[in-house]
Design a protein around this motif. Structure first.
Motif, PDB file in Angstrom:
ATOM      1  N   VAL A 190      -3.129   4.514  -3.677  1.00 19.13           N
ATOM      2  CA  VAL A 190      -3.562   4.411  -2.278  1.00 19.13           C
ATOM      3  C   VAL A 190      -3.061   5.634  -1.515  1.00 19.13           C
ATOM      4  O   VAL A 190      -1.850   5.776  -1.312  1.00 19.13           O
TER       5      VAL A 190
ATOM      6  N   CYS B 150       0.824  -1.209   0.000  1.00 25.68           N
ATOM      7  CA  CYS B 150       0.000   0.000   0.000  1.00 25.68           C
ATOM      8  C   CYS B 150       0.859   1.260   0.000  1.00 25.68           C
ATOM      9  O   CYS B 150       0.451   2.297  -0.536  1.00 25.68           O
TER      10      CYS B 150
ATOM     11  N   SER C   1      -4.739   5.876   4.314  1.00 22.37           N
ATOM     12  CA  SER C   1      -4.477   4.465   4.625  1.00 22.37           C
ATOM     13  C   SER C   1      -3.966   4.290   6.045  1.00 22.37           C
ATOM     14  O   SER C   1      -4.167   3.228   6.650  1.00 22.37           O
TER      15      SER C   1
END
Length: 217
Positions: A128, A122, A133
């Motif tokens: 992302v 990620c 996140s």
């Protein structure tokens, strides 16, 4: 809802109250021992407030040089990501775990199973958002130590590349800036490729017809 509101408030605060370039330059040059501490703490708070880590790495390289700036910002980014993770865990984990169904439950299970490598991936793929996140991982089953290790490993390449770009730009080293910029572009291309590979291997929900057939055979 509380988590979303907190993130929004932190982001707006960073935009309104963030220090300007001259203030940062003066602090870096005259701060002595406290300048690196301020860089780490400032990076941590700004990351928690959803300021892009690439901006921070570029600024760190411009203010402290490519190596020192990259190290200071990497430590700060990891601390800030960990703080956001803890906020997400405290405010969002119970709500999300109660609402997980279908494909989302499969994705959460896959993320928890891969742990450190899920965080690394990620951090490397560009679609992302890093700041979001951090909070999102707090709502999953990923452990804190996995979050910390994955963040440091995943953020390290881009962090050093952007710090080198910031240092070269500040020193007007245009050859170095071109090399660092090429590294940034290469990392972006690798991230796009990684995004495609991850998307191809995403978890799929079991189709009802297939499930029924498997139960009757």
């Amino acid at each position: 809802m509380i988590l979303v509101s907190l993130v929004a408030v932190l982001f707006v605060t960073a935009l309104v109250a963030g220090p300007d370039r001259d203030t940062l330059m003066a602090a870096a040059r005259g701060g002595g021992f406290f300048a690196p501490v301020a860089a780490v703490v400032g990076s941590a708070l700004l990351v928690a407030a959803m300021v892009p880590r690439t901006w921070l790495a570029f600024a760190g390289g411009a203010l402290f040089g490519s190596l020192a700036g990259a190290v200071y910002v990497l430590v700060g980014v990891t601390v800030g990501a960990s703080l956001a993770f803890l906020v997400g865990r405290l405010l969002g984990r119970s709500f999300v775990s109660a609402k997980l169904r279908g494909r989302f439950a499969l994705i959460e299970a896959a993320v928890a199973r891969r742990g450190v490598w899920a965080v690394v991936v990620c951090r490397l793929i560009p679609i992302v958002p890093f700041a979001i996140s951090n909070y999102a991982f707090g709502t999953t089953s990923v452990r804190p130590r996995q979050m910390i290790a994955g963040t440091m490993l995943g953020a390290l390449p881009a962090n050093f590349a952007y710090a080198a770009l910031g240092a070269a730009t500040m020193q007007q080293d245009w050859l170095g800036a071109k090399v660092a910029g090429g590294c940034v572009l290469a990392l972006g291309a690798c991230g796009v490729m990684g995004t495609y590979l991850v998307w191809r291997r995403r978890p799929h929900a079991v189709a009802p017809v297939s499930l029924t057939k498997s139960l009757t055979t």
